[in-house]
Design a protein around this motif. Sequence first.
Motif, PDB file in Angstrom:
ATOM      1  N   MET A 190     -20.356  16.657 -13.011  1.00  0.00           N
ATOM      2  CA  MET A 190     -19.014  16.177 -13.333  1.00  0.00           C
ATOM      3  C   MET A 190     -19.089  15.092 -14.417  1.00  0.00           C
ATOM      4  O   MET A 190     -20.164  14.581 -14.722  1.00  0.00           O
ATOM      5  N   ALA A 191     -17.934  14.733 -14.972  1.00  0.00           N
ATOM      6  CA  ALA A 191     -17.882  13.650 -15.954  1.00  0.00           C
ATOM      7  C   ALA A 191     -18.191  12.340 -15.242  1.00  0.00           C
ATOM      8  O   ALA A 191     -17.531  11.983 -14.277  1.00  0.00           O
ATOM      9  N   ARG A 192     -19.196  11.624 -15.722  1.00  0.00           N
ATOM     10  CA  ARG A 192     -19.577  10.396 -15.032  1.00  0.00           C
ATOM     11  C   ARG A 192     -18.514   9.323 -15.154  1.00  0.00           C
ATOM     12  O   ARG A 192     -18.334   8.506 -14.262  1.00  0.00           O
ATOM     13  N   SER A 193     -17.792   9.346 -16.274  1.00  0.00           N
ATOM     14  CA  SER A 193     -16.764   8.328 -16.474  1.00  0.00           C
ATOM     15  C   SER A 193     -15.716   8.402 -15.372  1.00  0.00           C
ATOM     16  O   SER A 193     -15.091   7.401 -15.036  1.00  0.00           O
ATOM     17  N   ALA A 194     -15.538   9.603 -14.778  1.00  0.00           N
ATOM     18  CA  ALA A 194     -14.471   9.789 -13.793  1.00  0.00           C
ATOM     19  C   ALA A 194     -14.701   8.930 -12.554  1.00  0.00           C
ATOM     20  O   ALA A 194     -13.744   8.526 -11.891  1.00  0.00           O
ATOM     21  N   VAL A 195     -15.962   8.628 -12.245  1.00  0.00           N
ATOM     22  CA  VAL A 195     -16.232   7.820 -11.061  1.00  0.00           C
ATOM     23  C   VAL A 195     -15.573   6.453 -11.217  1.00  0.00           C
ATOM     24  O   VAL A 195     -14.980   5.908 -10.285  1.00  0.00           O
ATOM     25  N   VAL A 196     -15.651   5.908 -12.446  1.00  0.00           N
ATOM     26  CA  VAL A 196     -15.063   4.597 -12.700  1.00  0.00           C
ATOM     27  C   VAL A 196     -13.577   4.719 -13.051  1.00  0.00           C
ATOM     28  O   VAL A 196     -12.746   3.993 -12.511  1.00  0.00           O
ATOM     29  N   SER A 197     -13.231   5.660 -13.923  1.00  0.00           N
ATOM     30  CA  SER A 197     -11.829   5.754 -14.352  1.00  0.00           C
ATOM     31  C   SER A 197     -10.940   6.179 -13.180  1.00  0.00           C
ATOM     32  O   SER A 197      -9.819   5.702 -13.047  1.00  0.00           O
ATOM     33  N   GLY A 198     -11.453   7.051 -12.325  1.00  0.00           N
ATOM     34  CA  GLY A 198     -10.684   7.478 -11.154  1.00  0.00           C
ATOM     35  C   GLY A 198     -10.363   6.293 -10.260  1.00  0.00           C
ATOM     36  O   GLY A 198      -9.238   6.132  -9.778  1.00  0.00           O
ATOM     37  N   ARG A 199     -11.358   5.450 -10.058  1.00  0.00           N
ATOM     38  CA  ARG A 199     -11.168   4.237  -9.277  1.00  0.00           C
ATOM     39  C   ARG A 199     -10.056   3.392  -9.898  1.00  0.00           C
ATOM     40  O   ARG A 199      -9.157   2.903  -9.209  1.00  0.00           O
ATOM     41  N   GLY A 200     -10.105   3.223 -11.223  1.00  0.00           N
ATOM     42  CA  GLY A 200      -9.129   2.392 -11.917  1.00  0.00           C
ATOM     43  C   GLY A 200      -7.715   2.916 -11.751  1.00  0.00           C
ATOM     44  O   GLY A 200      -6.814   2.173 -11.345  1.00  0.00           O
ATOM     45  N   VAL A 201      -7.516   4.192 -12.031  1.00  0.00           N
ATOM     46  CA  VAL A 201      -6.166   4.762 -11.948  1.00  0.00           C
ATOM     47  C   VAL A 201      -5.646   4.671 -10.510  1.00  0.00           C
ATOM     48  O   VAL A 201      -4.508   4.263 -10.264  1.00  0.00           O
ATOM     49  N   ALA A 202      -6.504   5.023  -9.555  1.00  0.00           N
ATOM     50  CA  ALA A 202      -6.065   4.999  -8.160  1.00  0.00           C
ATOM     51  C   ALA A 202      -5.688   3.586  -7.739  1.00  0.00           C
ATOM     52  O   ALA A 202      -4.710   3.375  -7.015  1.00  0.00           O
ATOM     53  N   ASP A 203      -6.457   2.597  -8.203  1.00  0.00           N
ATOM     54  CA  ASP A 203      -6.167   1.225  -7.798  1.00  0.00           C
ATOM     55  C   ASP A 203      -4.873   0.714  -8.406  1.00  0.00           C
ATOM     56  O   ASP A 203      -4.139  -0.052  -7.768  1.00  0.00           O
ATOM     57  N   VAL A 204      -4.579   1.131  -9.637  1.00  0.00           N
ATOM     58  CA  VAL A 204      -3.303   0.727 -10.226  1.00  0.00           C
ATOM     59  C   VAL A 204      -2.148   1.370  -9.449  1.00  0.00           C
ATOM     60  O   VAL A 204      -1.142   0.721  -9.169  1.00  0.00           O
ATOM     61  N   CYS A 205      -2.327   2.638  -9.062  1.00  0.00           N
ATOM     62  CA  CYS A 205      -1.289   3.280  -8.231  1.00  0.00           C
ATOM     63  C   CYS A 205      -1.109   2.512  -6.926  1.00  0.00           C
ATOM     64  O   CYS A 205       0.017   2.245  -6.496  1.00  0.00           O
ATOM     65  N   GLY A 206      -2.224   2.168  -6.301  1.00  0.00           N
ATOM     66  CA  GLY A 206      -2.158   1.417  -5.046  1.00  0.00           C
ATOM     67  C   GLY A 206      -1.458   0.085  -5.247  1.00  0.00           C
ATOM     68  O   GLY A 206      -0.633  -0.343  -4.425  1.00  0.00           O
ATOM     69  N   ALA A 207      -1.761  -0.583  -6.368  1.00  0.00           N
ATOM     70  CA  ALA A 207      -1.157  -1.886  -6.642  1.00  0.00           C
ATOM     71  C   ALA A 207       0.350  -1.744  -6.844  1.00  0.00           C
ATOM     72  O   ALA A 207       1.127  -2.601  -6.415  1.00  0.00           O
ATOM     73  N   ALA A 208       0.759  -0.649  -7.504  1.00  0.00           N
ATOM     74  CA  ALA A 208       2.190  -0.420  -7.703  1.00  0.00           C
ATOM     75  C   ALA A 208       2.884  -0.283  -6.350  1.00  0.00           C
ATOM     76  O   ALA A 208       3.970  -0.819  -6.125  1.00  0.00           O
ATOM     77  N   LEU A 209       2.205   0.412  -5.446  1.00  0.00           N
ATOM     78  CA  LEU A 209       2.773   0.573  -4.109  1.00  0.00           C
ATOM     79  C   LEU A 209       2.856  -0.787  -3.398  1.00  0.00           C
ATOM     80  O   LEU A 209       3.866  -1.121  -2.776  1.00  0.00           O
ATOM     81  N   ASP A 210       1.783  -1.582  -3.521  1.00  0.00           N
ATOM     82  CA  ASP A 210       1.784  -2.935  -2.941  1.00  0.00           C
ATOM     83  C   ASP A 210       2.986  -3.726  -3.447  1.00  0.00           C
ATOM     84  O   ASP A 210       3.708  -4.358  -2.675  1.00  0.00           O
ATOM     85  N   LEU A 211       3.180  -3.689  -4.757  1.00  0.00           N
ATOM     86  CA  LEU A 211       4.275  -4.459  -5.352  1.00  0.00           C
ATOM     87  C   LEU A 211       5.623  -3.979  -4.843  1.00  0.00           C
ATOM     88  O   LEU A 211       6.516  -4.788  -4.569  1.00  0.00           O
ATOM     89  N   ALA A 212       5.753  -2.654  -4.707  1.00  0.00           N
ATOM     90  CA  ALA A 212       7.026  -2.112  -4.230  1.00  0.00           C
ATOM     91  C   ALA A 212       7.323  -2.634  -2.827  1.00  0.00           C
ATOM     92  O   ALA A 212       8.440  -3.068  -2.530  1.00  0.00           O
ATOM     93  N   VAL A 213       6.276  -2.613  -1.975  1.00  0.00           N
ATOM     94  CA  VAL A 213       6.479  -3.086  -0.601  1.00  0.00           C
ATOM     95  C   VAL A 213       6.826  -4.575  -0.604  1.00  0.00           C
ATOM     96  O   VAL A 213       7.773  -5.023   0.063  1.00  0.00           O
ATOM     97  N   LEU A 214       6.062  -5.372  -1.385  1.00  0.00           N
ATOM     98  CA  LEU A 214       6.314  -6.815  -1.423  1.00  0.00           C
ATOM     99  C   LEU A 214       7.705  -7.129  -1.971  1.00  0.00           C
ATOM    100  O   LEU A 214       8.410  -7.995  -1.446  1.00  0.00           O
ATOM    101  N   ALA A 215       8.096  -6.394  -3.020  1.00  0.00           N
ATOM    102  CA  ALA A 215       9.408  -6.655  -3.614  1.00  0.00           C
ATOM    103  C   ALA A 215      10.504  -6.355  -2.594  1.00  0.00           C
ATOM    104  O   ALA A 215      11.485  -7.097  -2.487  1.00  0.00           O
ATOM    105  N   ALA A 216      10.316  -5.283  -1.830  1.00  0.00           N
ATOM    106  CA  ALA A 216      11.308  -4.941  -0.816  1.00  0.00           C
ATOM    107  C   ALA A 216      11.416  -6.068   0.213  1.00  0.00           C
ATOM    108  O   ALA A 216      12.514  -6.482   0.585  1.00  0.00           O
ATOM    109  N   ILE A 217      10.261  -6.602   0.623  1.00  0.00           N
ATOM    110  CA  ILE A 217      10.291  -7.700   1.592  1.00  0.00           C
ATOM    111  C   ILE A 217      10.952  -8.932   0.973  1.00  0.00           C
ATOM    112  O   ILE A 217      11.745  -9.631   1.610  1.00  0.00           O
ATOM    113  N   ALA A 218      10.631  -9.170  -0.314  1.00  0.00           N
ATOM    114  CA  ALA A 218      11.221 -10.317  -1.000  1.00  0.00           C
ATOM    115  C   ALA A 218      12.742 -10.206  -1.022  1.00  0.00           C
ATOM    116  O   ALA A 218      13.453 -11.191  -0.792  1.00  0.00           O
ATOM    117  N   VAL A 219      13.214  -8.994  -1.290  1.00  0.00           N
ATOM    118  CA  VAL A 219      14.663  -8.783  -1.323  1.00  0.00           C
ATOM    119  C   VAL A 219      15.259  -9.069   0.062  1.00  0.00           C
ATOM    120  O   VAL A 219      16.310  -9.686   0.188  1.00  0.00           O
TER     121      VAL A 219
END
Lengths: 334, 277
Positions: free
Chosen positions: B114-143
């Motif tokens: 497989m593409a070796r870069s995917a091990v790192v880039s996959g982690r990056g993209v997934a973590d940004v998605c996870g962070a977006a979800l975190d922010l959505a939950v926090l913003a909802a609580i803030a509201v």
Amino acid sequence: MRTTGTAVLAEGLAKRYGAERALDGFDLAVRRGTVQGLLGPNGAGKTTAVRILATLLRLDGGRAVVAGHDVAREPHAVRKRIGLAGQYAAVDEILTGRQNLEMFGRLFHLDGRRARARADELLERFGLSDAAGMQVKAYSGGMRRRLDLASSVLLAPEVLFLDEPTTGLDPRSRNEVWETVRDLVAGGTTVLLTTQYLDEADQLADRIAVIDHGRTVAEDTPDGLKHGIGGDRVQVVLRDAAELPRAAGIVARVAADGAAPDTDVAERRVGAPVTDGVAALTAVARALQDAGLDVADIGLRRPTLDEVFLRLTGHRTEAAADATAPARRTETAA
Amino acid sequence: MSAPTGAPALAPAPERRLYWAFADCWTIVRRDLTHLVKQPVNIAWQLGFPIVSVLLFVYVFGSAMDVGGEGSYRDYAMPGMFAMTMAFGFMNTAMLVAVEKDRGVTDRFRSMPMARSAVVSGRGVADVCGAALDLAVLAAIAVVVGWRSDGGVLATLAAFALLLHLRFALIWVGVLLGLLVPNQEAAGGLFALAFPFGMISSVFTPPSMMPDWLGAIAMWNPVSSTANAVRELFGRPGTLGDSWIEQHALLMAVVWPLALTAVFLPLAVRRFQRLSR
Ligand SMILES: Nc1ncnc2c1ncn2[C@@H]1O[C@H](COP(=O)(O)OP(=O)(O)OP(=O)(O)O)[C@@H](O)[C@H]1O
Ligand SMILES: [Mg+2]
């Protein structure tokens, strides 16, 4: 399917970690379609050798060719033709068994349909169909191992590397893994297997390389290795230790190349290596009877791989040391 | 089956390589998103600390806190908490990287075509998605506790984009640290690093209220720039000192993460390549 030719070739492999020489002129040639065992004490360099051959580590010296491709110059070509299963099942705990295989299938660049079909096929073949939809964290150790093996043979690799594939498994799971390995070999896969268990090497391997301090110290069939350290031994146990010297005299007459018999007074035992086992045994039995010695036991013994290992490396294997030194273990535990 | 030695190397053509770099990255991202879906409880764990801190600060200490300016302490602390959650995010990345390295999953990937870069880039993209979800939950609580953005839709979206920008930069710090720690247990100890990094900042208190030396560190902490920029974009800047760094929060909330990425992305990639040493 080719059954001749060399699937794995290592010539003078060297790998250093600082001042430590993990591999120091390691040689190995594995014939296509066979199982090669790699035995050695802890820290001998087995894992290092496997990791170099599987393109995970860069070598500092020497040359390695796996499935027809040089590991240093064509690692990508090698990766297309190998499978690797390390000591810990490298599968995803959260995904189900099927999801694991589909994911690895996609990463092996099968398209979605073929990845699914291959996953089903492997689940069936490795006896995991019933658990296919279960999260891996609910799997038993043996099931995990089988899923790990299934993941490593997704592309039907020419060469499969197994680094201690059954360490930590109970006997039943070990048997399951052994069966799986035999099936794969029957299908034409070449297997390079490291193990701490000599019976595992004895059971599975066509040939065994013994490695110590980063180099190969012996390479032969299991039988060849056993013969290599003296072949068969005639062994006699007496009822009366006082008669040992006379028995030793008799055993000495059949000993190979005039080797001196070993006497163990505490065990009332005398033994010696012999060349023609059965003839020697009959001769000794007759002579002992003629001399009127009281024999408790007499037999022909083949050296175990444990003895081979001890002789070649000066170490006992972990398993043998554990089995024979329970007292020492309790001491260190106390 | 295979050609004997001397056959041409089987490196795929460049455009195929690029295709597989993306395809393999996506496969890894899908796996990580499956993890997220199958373990919702992990999100709760991850957000537990920011949620508890915000409740404490807003309801327990809030009345005693006067950070100046016209907004309430809640309006000051909420953007700070968003920024702090992003700052702590590198620990999750480091932990996941360490676990995969420990369990041999990383080695399995590296032994595959497989593409070796995917091990790192996959982690990056997934973590940004996870962070977006975190922010959505926090913003909802803030509201729910009464927080609102006065900044308009675009400015509010820009604020969240800046938060994710910081999180993205810290992924490389996380990957690097995850590869450096000897095992996953040690990765847990990274909290000792994350805590001061998140806290010695303008997240909960203005640096001007700290001792001079500490205030200077806090001001120049990238987390502060992001927190201050987000406050501005939400329309409640709070009191800012007149130091250059505090006057240029928006600019620095863009620049700091870029600088972090420029330093840590190459380091993380080099560390990944050094796994074969
Ligand atoms: N990453 C590393 N850094 C430094 N030294 C290492 C590293 N990996 C292995 N070594 C050293 O290289 C030698 C060979 O290690 P290796 O893991 O190959 O042995 P092994 O035969 O697989 O042992 P075991 O039976 O314990 O698995 C050991 O002395 C080990 O300490
Ligand atoms: Mg090992």
